[in-house]
Design a protein around this motif. Structure first.
Motif, PDB file in Angstrom:
ATOM      1  N   ALA A  82     -13.884   6.042  -3.153  1.00 13.57           N
ATOM      2  CA  ALA A  82     -13.585   7.369  -2.609  1.00 13.57           C
ATOM      3  C   ALA A  82     -12.622   8.142  -3.507  1.00 13.57           C
ATOM      4  CB  ALA A  82     -13.002   7.239  -1.210  1.00 13.57           C
ATOM      5  N   LEU A  83     -12.141   7.519  -4.572  1.00 14.33           N
ATOM      6  CA  LEU A  83     -11.305   8.220  -5.542  1.00 14.33           C
ATOM      7  C   LEU A  83     -12.137   9.284  -6.252  1.00 14.33           C
ATOM      8  CD1 LEU A  83      -9.503   5.108  -7.074  1.00 14.33           C
ATOM      9  CD2 LEU A  83      -8.425   6.879  -5.652  1.00 14.33           C
ATOM     10  N   MET A 104      -2.659   0.547  -4.354  1.00 14.02           N
ATOM     11  CA  MET A 104      -3.628   0.430  -3.272  1.00 14.02           C
ATOM     12  C   MET A 104      -3.809  -1.044  -2.958  1.00 14.02           C
ATOM     13  SD  MET A 104      -6.630   3.105  -4.449  1.00 14.02           S
ATOM     14  CE  MET A 104      -7.719   2.638  -3.107  1.00 14.02           C
ATOM     15  N   ALA A 116     -14.681  -2.895   2.511  1.00 20.49           N
ATOM     16  CA  ALA A 116     -13.778  -1.800   2.853  1.00 20.49           C
ATOM     17  C   ALA A 116     -12.903  -1.411   1.670  1.00 20.49           C
ATOM     18  CB  ALA A 116     -12.909  -2.202   4.046  1.00 20.49           C
ATOM     19  N   SER A 117     -12.440  -2.405   0.919  1.00 22.80           N
ATOM     20  CA  SER A 117     -11.592  -2.112  -0.243  1.00 22.80           C
ATOM     21  C   SER A 117     -12.366  -1.353  -1.311  1.00 22.80           C
ATOM     22  CB  SER A 117     -11.044  -3.416  -0.824  1.00 22.80           C
ATOM     23  OG  SER A 117     -10.140  -4.030   0.068  1.00 22.80           O
ATOM     24  N   ARG A 120     -15.033   0.512  -0.901  1.00 26.99           N
ATOM     25  CA  ARG A 120     -15.306   1.877  -0.441  1.00 26.99           C
ATOM     26  C   ARG A 120     -14.058   2.757  -0.603  1.00 26.99           C
ATOM     27  NH1 ARG A 120     -20.117   2.322  -1.558  1.00 26.99           N
ATOM     28  NH2 ARG A 120     -21.703   1.480  -0.165  1.00 26.99           N
ATOM     29  N   LYS A 121     -12.881   2.183  -0.416  1.00 25.55           N
ATOM     30  CA  LYS A 121     -11.644   2.939  -0.611  1.00 25.55           C
ATOM     31  C   LYS A 121     -11.488   3.314  -2.086  1.00 25.55           C
ATOM     32  CE  LYS A 121      -7.654   0.811   0.196  1.00 25.55           C
ATOM     33  NZ  LYS A 121      -6.463   0.291   0.920  1.00 25.55           N
ATOM     34  N   ILE A 122     -11.774   2.376  -2.978  1.00 26.10           N
ATOM     35  CA  ILE A 122     -11.695   2.658  -4.414  1.00 26.10           C
ATOM     36  C   ILE A 122     -12.722   3.717  -4.809  1.00 26.10           C
ATOM     37  CG2 ILE A 122     -12.066   1.687  -6.713  1.00 26.10           C
ATOM     38  CD1 ILE A 122     -11.013  -0.991  -5.572  1.00 26.10           C
ATOM     39  N   GLU A 159     -22.471  -1.876   5.070  1.00 25.50           N
ATOM     40  CA  GLU A 159     -21.579  -3.045   5.121  1.00 25.50           C
ATOM     41  C   GLU A 159     -22.362  -4.307   5.448  1.00 25.50           C
ATOM     42  OE1 GLU A 159     -17.554  -4.667   7.434  1.00 25.50           O
ATOM     43  OE2 GLU A 159     -18.211  -2.578   7.666  1.00 25.50           O
ATOM     44  N   GLU A 188       0.837  -1.202   0.000  1.00 21.71           N
ATOM     45  CA  GLU A 188       0.000   0.000   0.000  1.00 21.71           C
ATOM     46  C   GLU A 188       0.873   1.254   0.000  1.00 21.71           C
ATOM     47  OE1 GLU A 188      -3.347   2.567   0.503  1.00 21.71           O
ATOM     48  OE2 GLU A 188      -3.415   0.396   0.200  1.00 21.71           O
ATOM     49  N   THR A 194      -6.093  -3.777  -1.894  1.00 20.88           N
ATOM     50  CA  THR A 194      -7.554  -3.874  -1.893  1.00 20.88           C
ATOM     51  C   THR A 194      -7.981  -5.337  -1.722  1.00 20.88           C
ATOM     52  OG1 THR A 194      -7.430  -3.785  -4.336  1.00 20.88           O
ATOM     53  CG2 THR A 194      -8.045  -1.764  -3.185  1.00 20.88           C
TER      54      THR A 194
END
Length: 292
Positions: free
Chosen positions: A198-199, A145, A191-192, A194-196, A241, A131, A147
């Motif tokens: 958020a780009l 990232m 979670a992964s 949601r991280k993607i 979730e 990461e 993920t």
């Protein structure tokens, strides 16, 4: 697939209909430095024959476009196709890159195949990434990232305005990856994703497969963060979730193992190399009976 703007990579996609896999050649227009993401080694389960036709098409494109190949990038250890990374490394000298947590996948699957030659330390690959790491690609950078969720080793590659998500997300009308492989987790997958997602909304997203869901007549591989947040059938904005995990795990329970999981994994934990030849000089892929 998609022409580049001034500060973004050019992305060319290649589709393998036998495994529904998208491979990408990505290059920096300013310097013509390139990377190949998730290459496919053709494999016929009917007669256990391999072919480099798909990989050779990538090499022909690289030569035709005058590109310099810097990297062979794997988003994860695939369970549905054999990787051509080893062959491409032999042909070009480009290093093979994968997420550092490939070691967890090797530990899970090397014993299944009696793969005593596989030391579960990722040494079969040239570079293990974490990461936040960056790799150079001309005037651009390849940002990493982690993920996980589909597998513990999954990574997303961010290059300019483009995200290469492997199997973590599919096109919005198909949804998300399964999460029932060893080390997989629907919670981690949520979670992964949601991280993607958020780009930046305009981020171009390139997926690893397309299975042509009902209602669509053409294969598609490019979407965007905005489209996924608005329309992904499993995880659009507002899906909790708990709801995602319940839905994802229910879907997992209905899925068969991928058709090529056994040949694929024993090759892919070796960075696309075949197992060592036996005493008779022949190479064998193992089919452990009643083991999955």
């Amino acid at each position: 697939m998609s022409a580049a703007t001034a500060n973004a990579p050019h992305v060319e996609g290649f589709f393998d209909p036998a495994t529904f896999t998208a491979t990408y050649v990505v290059h920096d227009p300013a310097t013509r430095r390139a990377a190949i993401i998730d290459p496919v080694l053709d494999y016929s389960p009917r007669n256990a024959r391999t072919s480099t036709k798909s990989a050779d098409a990538l090499l022909a494109y690289v030569a035709r476009e005058g590109l310099t190949l810097d990297w062979l990038l794997e988003t994860h250890a695939h369970a549905d196709h054999l990787s051509a990374a080893h062959y491409l490394r032999e042909q070009t000298g480009a290093p093979i890159v994968i997420g550092r947590h490939i070691t967890a996948v090797q530990k899970a699957f090397a014993p299944l195949f009696g793969a005593d030659d596989v030391t579960p330390d990722g040494s079969q690959f040239d570079r293990l990434i974490d990461e936040g790491e960056e790799l150079p690609l001309g005037t651009l950078a390849i940002r990493v990232m982690h993920t996980p969720g589909h597998t513990p080793a999954c990574v997303t590659y961010l290059i300019g305005d483009a995200a290469f998500v492997g199997d973590t997300l599919f096109m919005p009308d198909y949804g998300t990856a399964r999460s029932d492989f060893p080390g997989g987790s629907a919670h981690a997958l949520y979670a992964s994703i949601r991280k993607i997602l958020a780009l930046p909304a305009e981020t171009r997203m390139f997926v690893g497969h397309d299975y042509l869901p009902a209602g669509r007549s053409d294969y598609a591989f490019e979407t965007s963060v905005a489209e996924q947040n608005a329309d992904n059938v499993h995880i659009h904005a507002g899906v909790s979730e708990a709801d995602f995990v319940a839905q994802r795990e229910a879907r997992n329970a209905l899925l068969e193992a991928p058709a090529l999981i056994l040949p694929s994994l024993q090759v892919n934990i070796r960075a696309g190399a075949m197992p060592p030849a036996e005493a008779n000089g022949k190479t064998y892929l193992k089919l452990p009976v009643n083991a999955l």
